[in-house]
Design a protein around this motif. Structure first.
Motif, PDB file in Angstrom:
ATOM      1  N   ARG A  43      -7.707  22.133  -8.830  1.00  0.00           N
ATOM      2  CA  ARG A  43      -7.850  20.838  -8.151  1.00  0.00           C
ATOM      3  C   ARG A  43      -8.146  19.712  -9.134  1.00  0.00           C
ATOM      4  NH1 ARG A  43     -11.737  21.003  -3.168  1.00  0.00           N
ATOM      5  NH2 ARG A  43     -13.150  21.848  -4.755  1.00  0.00           N
TER       6      ARG A  43
ATOM      7  N   ASP B 259     -12.058  24.377 -11.164  1.00  0.00           N
ATOM      8  CA  ASP B 259     -12.350  23.963  -9.789  1.00  0.00           C
ATOM      9  C   ASP B 259     -11.074  24.139  -8.977  1.00  0.00           C
ATOM     10  OD1 ASP B 259     -13.801  22.709  -7.635  1.00  0.00           O
ATOM     11  OD2 ASP B 259     -12.574  20.930  -7.994  1.00  0.00           O
TER      12      ASP B 259
ATOM     13  N   GLU C  22     -14.573  25.556   0.318  1.00  0.00           N
ATOM     14  CA  GLU C  22     -15.049  25.346  -1.049  1.00  0.00           C
ATOM     15  C   GLU C  22     -15.420  26.672  -1.708  1.00  0.00           C
ATOM     16  OE1 GLU C  22     -15.159  22.157  -2.730  1.00  0.00           O
ATOM     17  OE2 GLU C  22     -13.727  22.061  -1.069  1.00  0.00           O
TER      18      GLU C  22
ATOM     19  N   LYS D 244      -9.131  15.728  -9.910  1.00  0.00           N
ATOM     20  CA  LYS D 244      -9.987  14.747  -9.262  1.00  0.00           C
ATOM     21  C   LYS D 244      -9.137  13.865  -8.350  1.00  0.00           C
ATOM     22  CE  LYS D 244     -13.653  16.154 -11.388  1.00  0.00           C
ATOM     23  NZ  LYS D 244     -14.639  16.996 -10.656  1.00  0.00           N
TER      24      LYS D 244
ATOM     25  N   ALA E  99     -14.576  26.509  -5.338  1.00  0.00           N
ATOM     26  CA  ALA E  99     -14.922  25.261  -6.018  1.00  0.00           C
ATOM     27  C   ALA E  99     -15.770  25.545  -7.254  1.00  0.00           C
ATOM     28  CB  ALA E  99     -15.682  24.344  -5.066  1.00  0.00           C
ATOM     29  N   ASN E 100     -15.648  24.694  -8.255  1.00  0.00           N
ATOM     30  CA  ASN E 100     -16.504  24.751  -9.445  1.00  0.00           C
ATOM     31  C   ASN E 100     -16.828  23.324  -9.864  1.00  0.00           C
ATOM     32  OD1 ASN E 100     -17.865  25.108 -11.822  1.00  0.00           O
ATOM     33  ND2 ASN E 100     -16.214  26.142 -12.899  1.00  0.00           N
ATOM     34  N   PRO E 101     -17.951  22.776  -9.418  1.00  0.00           N
ATOM     35  CA  PRO E 101     -18.280  21.385  -9.731  1.00  0.00           C
ATOM     36  C   PRO E 101     -18.522  21.131 -11.216  1.00  0.00           C
ATOM     37  CG  PRO E 101     -20.118  22.478  -8.619  1.00  0.00           C
ATOM     38  CD  PRO E 101     -18.947  23.402  -8.527  1.00  0.00           C
ATOM     39  N   ARG E 102     -18.671  22.186 -12.013  1.00  0.00           N
ATOM     40  CA  ARG E 102     -18.870  21.992 -13.456  1.00  0.00           C
ATOM     41  C   ARG E 102     -17.572  21.629 -14.178  1.00  0.00           C
ATOM     42  NH1 ARG E 102     -21.891  26.748 -12.712  1.00  0.00           N
ATOM     43  NH2 ARG E 102     -20.304  28.018 -13.763  1.00  0.00           N
ATOM     44  N   ASP E 103     -16.455  21.857 -13.524  1.00  0.00           N
ATOM     45  CA  ASP E 103     -15.160  21.588 -14.156  1.00  0.00           C
ATOM     46  C   ASP E 103     -14.828  20.097 -14.034  1.00  0.00           C
ATOM     47  OD1 ASP E 103     -12.610  21.581 -15.179  1.00  0.00           O
ATOM     48  OD2 ASP E 103     -11.701  22.580 -13.451  1.00  0.00           O
TER      49      ASP E 103
END
Length: 282
Positions: free
Chosen positions: A195, A272, A233, A197, A236-240
């Motif tokens: 994904r 992510d 989600e 941004k 999901a990986n918000p660190r990416d």
């Protein structure tokens, strides 16, 4: 379902001492509470020893549950590549289900795609070695060689992290149309995709970096006769940050940059990902 669990356990070499009571089977088949136990057995298969490290990032239990995949279904695994999902799906679907690997039509593709041709001639034997299931039970095709009789017979089409390739090569609409034709009237299309941004520029979200914007994916799929019915989600990986100059392959497991900043990319983990479920429109 109890008989299925026993048969699967025997196939995988496990002893099963705790299974649902017969009186509860009908209800458990209805709500598929027993599906988790079946999938647990498939995931514990010793043949998956080399795959297990990625379970943390690929979340097979949660992902297949979200895609509503059940034992006994007919499921298309789009572009199975090295067989990570093959080794999960074949034992999970069981003897009453059907696994079908599907590659795109690459007859007019660039040279780099030629290895994706003749999936029917290569995947069944490989999958038999990966899973211990006879090659005769493994379906495999390229989309230009699909038998018309398969249209309208598939419960699920699953596309894991391949939409960027389809978009980059200009195949997306064509292959989604094929997926729609294969699905039953109530069939579902499950998509997991790197994904970008939401405000990523077009040049970054055109597929060349592996990342796509979620809104673009939804619009493209719905334009081919599908309706979005769910988003998750799970992957999901918000660190990416999803802004790597060398694309998604900068991250594990590829580490395209080799040892350069390897520890930093390892700490981010895998990409992510959006996880989307679509229903075939009438």
């Amino acid at each position: 379902m109890r008989r299925y669990l026993l048969a699967l356990a025997a196939t995988l070499g496990f002893a099963v001492t705790s299974l649902p009571a017969d009186a509860a089977v009908a209800d458990e088949v209805e709500n598929c509470a027993a599906c988790e136990a079946v999938l647990d057995l498939a995931l514990a298969n010793p043949r998956r020893e080399g795959d297990r490290a990625r379970d943390t990032w690929r979340h097979p239990q949660e992902t297949l549950s979200f895609f509503r995949v059940r034992p006994g279904m007919t499921v298309v695994d789009y572009m199975p590549s090295g067989g990570w999902w093959t080794r999960v799906l074949v034992p999970y679907l069981g003897e009453t289900g059907s696994y079908i690997g599907l590659n795109p039509d690459v007859t007019a593709a660039s040279e780099g795609w030629k290895s994706y041709a003749n999936l029917a001639g290569t995947l069944p034997e490989k999958a038999a070695g990966w899973t211990g299931v006879p090659a005769a039970r493994i379906g495999a095709y390229n989309t230009d060689g699909l038998p018309p009789a398969l249209n309208g017979t598939v419960d699920r089409v699953l596309i894991f992290r391949e939409l960027h390739n389809l978009k980059s090569e200009g195949w997306l609409a064509r292959e989604l149309n094929t997926a729609r034709a294969l699905l039953k009237p109530d069939g579902l299309l499950g998509i997991e995709q790197h994904r970008a941004k939401a405000d990523a520029p077009d040049a970054y979200a055109d597929g060349s970096k592996g990342y796509l914007r979620e809104k673009d994916v939804i619009a493209s799929v719905e334009a081919q006769g599908f309706q979005l019915v769910g988003k998750s989600e799970i992957n999901a990986n918000p660190r990416d940050p999803a802004n790597h100059d060398a694309g998604v392959w900068t991250l594990p497991p590829n580490f395209r940059l080799g040892e350069k900043d390897r520890d930093r990319y390892a700490a981010i983990g895998e990409s992510d990902r959006m996880t989307l479920l679509f229903r075939k429109r009438p």
